[in-house]
Scaffold this motif. Structure first.
Motif, PDB file in Angstrom:
ATOM      1  N   GLY A   1       0.819  -1.220   0.000  1.00  0.00           N
ATOM      2  CA  GLY A   1       0.000   0.000   0.000  1.00  0.00           C
ATOM      3  C   GLY A   1       0.844   1.258   0.000  1.00  0.00           C
TER       4      GLY A   1
ATOM      5  N   VAL B   1      -1.025  -5.780   7.256  1.00  0.00           N
ATOM      6  CA  VAL B   1      -1.976  -4.862   6.622  1.00  0.00           C
ATOM      7  C   VAL B   1      -2.464  -3.817   7.617  1.00  0.00           C
TER       8      VAL B   1
ATOM      9  N   THR C   1      -4.780   1.842  -0.408  1.00  0.00           N
ATOM     10  CA  THR C   1      -5.686   1.109   0.487  1.00  0.00           C
ATOM     11  C   THR C   1      -6.368  -0.032  -0.250  1.00  0.00           C
TER      12      THR C   1
ATOM     13  N   TYR D   1      -3.990  -2.819  -0.541  1.00  0.00           N
ATOM     14  CA  TYR D   1      -3.922  -3.597   0.701  1.00  0.00           C
ATOM     15  C   TYR D   1      -5.051  -4.633   0.757  1.00  0.00           C
TER      16      TYR D   1
ATOM     17  N   SER E   1      -3.670  -8.229  -0.472  1.00  0.00           N
ATOM     18  CA  SER E   1      -3.180  -8.851   0.760  1.00  0.00           C
ATOM     19  C   SER E   1      -4.299  -9.390   1.636  1.00  0.00           C
TER      20      SER E   1
END
Length: 556
Positions: A33, A139, A269, A272, A276
């Protein structure tokens, strides 16, 4: 202690190693991110392409490091999972021996398959849960340091999806177990039917057997449908926890912009979540939903098949080593002819006895009785007045034809039965005595790693002979333990054990072993003859025939 807990607590160093490599593996989950946001806002969006490319290059390097770490993670997980498998397999085998189910080779094979399934599932669960935890932590830290406001949009639906999945796990485990049982019952019914087709047709049982099979098929199909309905909760959990955050971030973009969050941070974001968080949840849902349930089912069945072992009775170390067999009878089944029938035999302490006879005469059976591996059906086998099956393992050593060598260093293999404090000079003495010095050099020294599959049968026998020589046992039984060695090495090893002291019993592979012994036991079915070489030549036609057809092998 629960086998899972014992497996995780047994290797704390491997767990530390697993954690450290997991940090490296999860580094891209933390950086992605930031890298995307900074490459957009400080790089490409600010007309600084080199800065943007630099951030992406840093992310690429982190991914390469994560790939290296992933390999180390697999090795660390294997180091934890293999002892877990060994524990379960030991429990299954001991349970089969205690209950007598070991005679059912099919049951043992099915139990072994359950152990392999449990091992694979355990490794998958450890890998999945570990990856999920480290990714989620990465994260959360990434979002906190990038834009804390985004946590309000991302974490609530994620936690809701995770909770939905965890709530469905008990029902999923029950349905999975029911499906497996229904599937096994159907397979058993099909096997029985296939084996009795002729009788079914001859007796006019086609309709009843067909009806029974149809009920089994229907039960299996119903279990499969129920499992599928419960499994649908996994899809819902993944939708809520993995993809609803993406929708909320997109829908909340105006709110984020009003709070000073830039477009690059919003894209970071989303990276992320999409790259992830959602894959981590998907991996957990699949890993626990399949491997976790399989582990629970397999482990439950293994523990049911092999209950905890009863306390092992204390073993006795006798003060003397005289072996006495009193009216020993042994057969391998209640309806089998006895291999030994009323055998009386005394082996004085310090004797050197060779046991010879044609194949199938019962020589290895006698060796197993002498060592306590087998118990006689009638009569008794005593060592120093102690029943052979109650002996302290350190009191005697038995080397079978196929010698056992385990993975580890050569030194660890040699010292397996040795007393604590054995000096290096004693190891060298044992190795030279049995003629294994060349093997030590060939393997690269005492600290070289031994791979059993890479050794020849003769090399494994040399290691086992040196190990037995170092053992404190006063009784050594060689059950064709030199059959893969050349005659000169065999003679050297037997002479070494004769000099070592104690009682030596040799199941002879070559007649030269009998010529080196003080006494010879000739086995010919129920007939047992004991004497020296000269005495047996005069009194036993079978032994005379063996000696007449035997030609000494040249000694190099």
């Amino acid at each position: 202690m629960n086998p899972l807990v014992r497996a995780l607590r047994r290797e704390p160093r491997q767990l530390v190693k697993l954690g450290l490599w997991s940090v490296v593996e999860a580094a891209p989950a933390f950086l992605i991110g930031h890298a995307v946001a900074r490459s957009i806002e400080d790089g490409f969006g600010a007309a600084e392409p080199l800065i943007g490319l630099g951030w992406l290059a840093a992310l690429g390097v982190t991914w390469l490091a994560g790939a290296v770490a992933a390999r180390q993670v697999v090795l660390a997980v294997a180091a934890v999972a293999e002892p877990f498998r060994d524990d379960l397999l030991t429990r299954v085998v001991e349970g089969a021996l205690r209950t007598g189910s070991g005679r059912d080779s099919g049951a043992v094979a099915r139990a072994g398959l359950q152990v392999e399934l449990a091992r694979d599932a355990f490794a998958a669960v450890v890998t999945t849960v570990r990856g999920f935890v480290f990714t989620v932590v990465s994260v959360v830290l990434g979002l906190l340091t990038l834009a804390p406001e985004t946590l309000v949009l991302v974490m609530p639906p994620f936690l809701a999806g995770l909770g939905l999945f965890l709530a469905s796990l008990p029902a999923l485990a029950r349905r999975q177990r029911a499906y497996l049982l229904a599937d096994e019952r159907l397979a058993e019914a099909m096997t029985d039917m296939a084996g009795g087709l002729r009788d079914i047709e001859a007796c006019g049982l086609r309709e009843s057997v067909t009806g029974r099979l149809e009920r089994r098929v229907g039960a299996q199909a119903a279990a499969a449908r129920t499992l599928a309905r419960v499994s649908a909760a996994r899809t819902a959990a993944l939708a809520v926890g993995g993809w609803l955050p993406v929708v909320l971030v997109l829908a909340g973009t105006p709110w984020l912009l009003d709070r000073g969050v830039g477009a690059g941070v919003i894209v970071g974001t989303l990276a992320y979540v999409a790259q992830s968080l959602a894959p981590a949840l998907g991996g957990l849902v699949h890993g626990l939903g399949v491997s976790g349930v399989r582990l629970a089912v397999s482990l439950g069945r293994i523990l049911a098949m092999a209950p905890p072992a009863a306390p092992v009775p204390s073993r006795i170390r006798p003060f003397a080593s005289e072996i006495r067999l009193d009216a020993v009878t042994f057969a391998y089944g209640p309806h089998s002819a006895p291999v030994l029938d009323g055998l009386d035999l005394t082996v004085p302490e310090g004797d050197h006895l060779a046991i010879v006879g044609p194949s199938g005469a019962g020589k290895s059976t006698l060796a197993s009785l002498l060592s306590g591996v087998l118990r006689p059906g009638e009569g008794e086998v005593l060592v120093g007045g102690v029943p052979a099956d109650q002996l302290d393992p350190a009191a005697r050593v038995l080397i079978p034809q196929e010698a056992y060598v385990f993975r580890g260093t050569l030194r660890e293999n040699l010292l397996y039965h040795a007393e604590t404090g054995t000096r290096p000079a004693e190891i060298v003495e044992a190795v030279e005595a049995v003629g294994a010095g060349g093997l030590v050099d060939e393997l690269g020294g005492y600290d070289a790693q031994v791979e059993p599959g890479a050794l020849s049968a003769g090399q494994r026998q040399l290691i086992a002979l040196a190990r037995a020589y170092l053992a404190p046992a006063r009784i050594v039984i060689l059950d064709e333990a030199t059959c893969h060695l050349d005659p000169a090495t065999e003679a050297r090893a037997e002479a070494a054990f004769a000099r070592r002291g104690g009682t030596l019993i040799v199941i002879a592979h070559r007649l030269t072993s009998a010529l080196r012994a003080r006494r010879i036991l000739l086995m010919d079915g129920a007939r047992i003859t004991l004497g020296t070489h000269e005495e047996l030549i005069r009194t036993s036609p079978l032994y005379a025939d063996l000696a007449g057809h035997w030609h000494p092998e040249p000694v190099s």
